[in-house]
Scaffold this motif. Structure first.
Motif, mmCIF file in Angstrom:
data_model
loop_
_atom_site.group_PDB
_atom_site.id
_atom_site.type_symbol
_atom_site.label_atom_id
_atom_site.label_comp_id
_atom_site.label_asym_id
_atom_site.label_seq_id
_atom_site.Cartn_x
_atom_site.Cartn_y
_atom_site.Cartn_z
ATOM 1 N N LYS A 197 0.841 -1.273 -0.027
ATOM 2 C CA LYS A 197 -0.130 -0.048 0.154
ATOM 3 C C LYS A 197 0.874 1.235 0.032
ATOM 4 O O LYS A 197 1.897 1.052 0.633
ATOM 5 C CB LYS A 197 -0.953 -0.121 1.260
ATOM 6 C CG LYS A 197 -2.174 0.422 1.057
ATOM 7 C CD LYS A 197 -2.699 1.010 2.532
ATOM 8 C CE LYS A 197 -3.985 0.121 2.772
ATOM 9 N NZ LYS A 197 -4.407 0.393 4.156
ATOM 10 N N CYS A 198 0.630 2.308 -0.835
ATOM 11 C CA CYS A 198 1.139 3.626 -0.749
ATOM 12 C C CYS A 198 0.796 4.225 0.619
ATOM 13 O O CYS A 198 -0.588 4.467 0.561
ATOM 14 C CB CYS A 198 0.957 4.319 -2.149
ATOM 15 S SG CYS A 198 1.612 5.964 -1.854
ATOM 16 N N MET A 199 1.822 4.439 1.493
ATOM 17 C CA MET A 199 1.243 5.280 2.607
ATOM 18 C C MET A 199 0.936 6.726 2.205
ATOM 19 O O MET A 199 0.500 7.365 3.179
ATOM 20 C CB MET A 199 2.386 5.067 3.629
ATOM 21 C CG MET A 199 2.944 3.752 4.277
ATOM 22 S SD MET A 199 1.341 2.776 4.264
ATOM 23 C CE MET A 199 0.749 3.150 5.755
ATOM 24 N N GLY A 200 1.363 7.319 1.247
ATOM 25 C CA GLY A 200 1.119 8.688 0.893
ATOM 26 C C GLY A 200 -0.364 8.965 0.575
ATOM 27 O O GLY A 200 -1.089 9.782 1.129
ATOM 28 N N CYS A 201 -1.040 7.881 -0.237
ATOM 29 C CA CYS A 201 -2.265 7.992 -0.574
ATOM 30 C C CYS A 201 -3.307 6.774 -0.433
ATOM 31 O O CYS A 201 -4.289 6.815 -0.535
ATOM 32 C CB CYS A 201 -2.672 8.241 -2.293
ATOM 33 S SG CYS A 201 -2.033 6.867 -3.173
ATOM 34 N N GLN A 202 -2.743 5.744 0.421
ATOM 35 C CA GLN A 202 -3.563 4.806 0.970
ATOM 36 C C GLN A 202 -3.942 3.678 -0.153
ATOM 37 O O GLN A 202 -4.811 3.040 -0.013
ATOM 38 C CB GLN A 202 -4.690 5.111 1.814
ATOM 39 C CG GLN A 202 -4.008 5.819 2.952
ATOM 40 C CD GLN A 202 -3.105 5.233 3.945
ATOM 41 O OE1 GLN A 202 -3.469 4.033 4.142
ATOM 42 N NE2 GLN A 202 -2.078 5.960 4.349
ATOM 43 N N PHE A 216 7.091 4.803 -9.400
ATOM 44 C CA PHE A 216 6.149 5.825 -8.830
ATOM 45 C C PHE A 216 4.722 5.249 -8.450
ATOM 46 O O PHE A 216 4.250 4.217 -8.990
ATOM 47 C CB PHE A 216 5.737 6.996 -9.762
ATOM 48 C CG PHE A 216 7.240 7.539 -10.511
ATOM 49 C CD1 PHE A 216 8.024 8.086 -9.377
ATOM 50 C CD2 PHE A 216 7.570 7.361 -11.678
ATOM 51 C CE1 PHE A 216 9.389 8.388 -10.148
ATOM 52 C CE2 PHE A 216 8.590 7.996 -12.367
ATOM 53 C CZ PHE A 216 9.467 8.413 -11.365
ATOM 54 N N CYS A 217 4.197 6.035 -7.628
ATOM 55 C CA CYS A 217 2.633 5.488 -7.039
ATOM 56 C C CYS A 217 1.983 6.044 -8.396
ATOM 57 O O CYS A 217 1.747 6.939 -8.726
ATOM 58 C CB CYS A 217 1.966 6.225 -6.016
ATOM 59 S SG CYS A 217 0.382 5.908 -5.597
ATOM 60 N N ASP A 218 0.987 4.894 -8.914
ATOM 61 C CA ASP A 218 0.099 5.214 -10.131
ATOM 62 C C ASP A 218 -0.974 6.287 -9.793
ATOM 63 O O ASP A 218 -1.545 6.939 -10.521
ATOM 64 C CB ASP A 218 -0.768 3.864 -10.549
ATOM 65 C CG ASP A 218 0.348 2.957 -11.306
ATOM 66 O OD1 ASP A 218 1.357 3.429 -11.741
ATOM 67 O OD2 ASP A 218 0.084 1.894 -11.411
ATOM 68 N N SER A 219 -1.093 6.279 -8.351
ATOM 69 C CA SER A 219 -2.357 6.992 -7.992
ATOM 70 C C SER A 219 -1.870 8.771 -7.608
ATOM 71 O O SER A 219 -2.360 9.400 -8.095
ATOM 72 C CB SER A 219 -2.994 6.361 -6.701
ATOM 73 O OG SER A 219 -4.092 7.343 -6.207
ATOM 74 N N CYS A 220 -0.949 8.622 -6.686
ATOM 75 C CA CYS A 220 -0.419 10.242 -6.141
ATOM 76 C C CYS A 220 0.920 10.282 -6.873
ATOM 77 O O CYS A 220 1.324 11.430 -6.794
ATOM 78 C CB CYS A 220 -0.476 10.200 -4.859
ATOM 79 S SG CYS A 220 1.032 9.097 -4.031
ATOM 80 N N GLN A 221 1.582 9.637 -7.699
ATOM 81 C CA GLN A 221 2.805 9.880 -8.369
ATOM 82 C C GLN A 221 3.946 10.110 -7.610
ATOM 83 O O GLN A 221 5.027 10.403 -8.110
ATOM 84 C CB GLN A 221 2.646 11.110 -9.212
ATOM 85 C CG GLN A 221 1.685 11.044 -10.211
ATOM 86 C CD GLN A 221 2.076 10.022 -11.439
ATOM 87 O OE1 GLN A 221 3.247 9.794 -11.756
ATOM 88 N NE2 GLN A 221 1.096 8.938 -11.500
HETATM 89 ZN ZN LIG Z 1 0.149 6.981 -3.354
#
Ligand SMILES: [Zn+2]
Length: 370
Positions: A197-202, A216-221
């Motif tokens: 899980k990306c802890m930046g955007c969950q 990179f996170c696909d969601s928040c980059q």
């Molecule tokens: Zn993210």
């Protein structure tokens, strides 16, 4: 952890500190300005009180002058009254004198009023003066403090900026651009990955195959990184797949492998083969794969022929090798065969472990399989 990521993490911490210092430096003049505004308010109040006192003083003088005038008039009327010839003239003058005396009293009342007021005014002026003095001292202290903190912050800021410039030189331009873009938008440019899980955007992440690359996170980059301190030890990739898809061994298979933790004094792998009216049993030492004892042949299928081996602790394993192939092994089974059986045993034990018949969850050492 990649060196690029480490550099970025440090850069992010540096950027954060620079931002904090800049905000602090910007906030200090605002605090001083707020106190100065209050000071200006107190000054205005003092001016007003002083002006009122001055106006009172002027009024008092005006009333005193008026009384002076009236008294001059009265004494003039009195002089005239000595020289009048008629009673009417005398009465008229007397009337004027009374009128003037009444005016004197009115002015005297005004003066009294002003004098009473003056006490209040005096107090107001004194209070405003005291407040101004206190505030002036306070603002000098604040200004001094602000100057000191600002100078300190400026020095620190310069140091951090040098550090930042150094860090930026070690990071590739593309990665740096990406980081700058994200941090501008989201305040942080990196995010830790925990439990996929990306802890930046969950948001849950797709499994990454190439861990050598910056991801990179696909969601928040945000640039993703793993903190080894927070990561569970990565299991071999094949095992979770085994775990979920472990096929159930067939009950009626002509060959059956078992693991026994208590074969005599040791752990052993047993293979039974049904052949016509008889069945055979081979036993191998669990860790070395060396054959233990002779091949046993008995009448009937292995379930009837070897009941003493099918204990409660025996675990049925997946695996099938042709009888002819097994014969070629001789006294030791091949390593890949042994590895495959071990892997399946671990998967089976995990399945057992997940079953509710285990002891209620105690976080203590792994208890032996039931
Ligand atoms: Zn993210």
């Amino acid at each position: 952890m990649l060196s690029d990521i480490e550099q970025l993490l440090e850069l992010q911490a540096t950027d954060k500190e620079i931002r904090r210092l800049q905000e602090e430096i910007a906030a200090l003049p605002k605090r001083v300005a707020a106190i100065e505004e209050k000071l200006a308010g107190t000054k205005a109040q003092l001016e007003k009180a002083r002006a009122a006192a001055k106006a009172d003083e002027a009024n008092r003088k005006k009333f005193e002058a008026a009384i002076q005038d009236l008294q001059t008039k009265i004494s003039k009327y009195r002089d005239q009254s000595l020289e009048v010839k008629t009673n009417e003239q005398y009465k008229a003058l007397l009337h004027e004198i009374q009128f003037a005396e009444q005016d004197v009293r009115i002015n005297e009342d005004h003066i009294l009023e002003v004098m009473i007021n003056a006490e209040t005014r005096e107090k107001e002026v004194k209070a405003a003066e005291a407040e101004l003095k206190a505030e002036t001292a306070e603002i000098e202290k604040e200004k001094e403090e602000a100057r000191r903190v600002t100078a300190e912050d400026q020095t620190k800021l310069a140091e951090w900026k040098v550090k930042r410039d150094g860090l930026r030189q070690n990071i590739s331009a593309d990665l740096l651009r990406h980081y700058e873009r994200v941090i501008k938008l989201r305040n942080t440019g990196l995010a830790e990955v925990r439990d996929h899980k990306c802890m930046g955007c969950q948001v849950m992440l797709r499994p990454q195959t190439n861990s050598e690359q910056v991801v990179f996170c696909d969601s928040c980059q945000r640039v993703l990184y793993f903190d080894p301190a927070n990561e569970p030890k990565p299991e071999p990739v094949a095992e979770p797949v085994h775990h979920k898809r472990r096929p159930r061994p067939k009950a009626d298979a002509p060959q059956a492998w078992f693991y026994r933790p208590d074969y005599g004094d040791e752990e052993a792998l047993l293979v039974f083969t049904n052949g016509g009216d008889t069945s055979t049993r081979r036993v191998y030492e669990m860790h070395t794969g060396r054959q233990i004892g002779e091949i046993l042949t008995r009448e009937g299928s292995y379930r009837q022929a070897f009941p003493e081996d099918l204990t409660d602790t025996a675990i049925r394993l997946n695996g099938y090798w042709d009888e002819k192939e097994i014969e070629t092994w001789g006294l030791e089974m091949p390593t890949n065969t042994l590895d495959a059986l071990h892997a399946d045993l671990r998967a089976a034990q995990r399945e057992h472990g997940a079953a509710p018949k285990e002891e209620p969850a105690t976080p203590a050492e792994h208890s032996p399989a039931p």
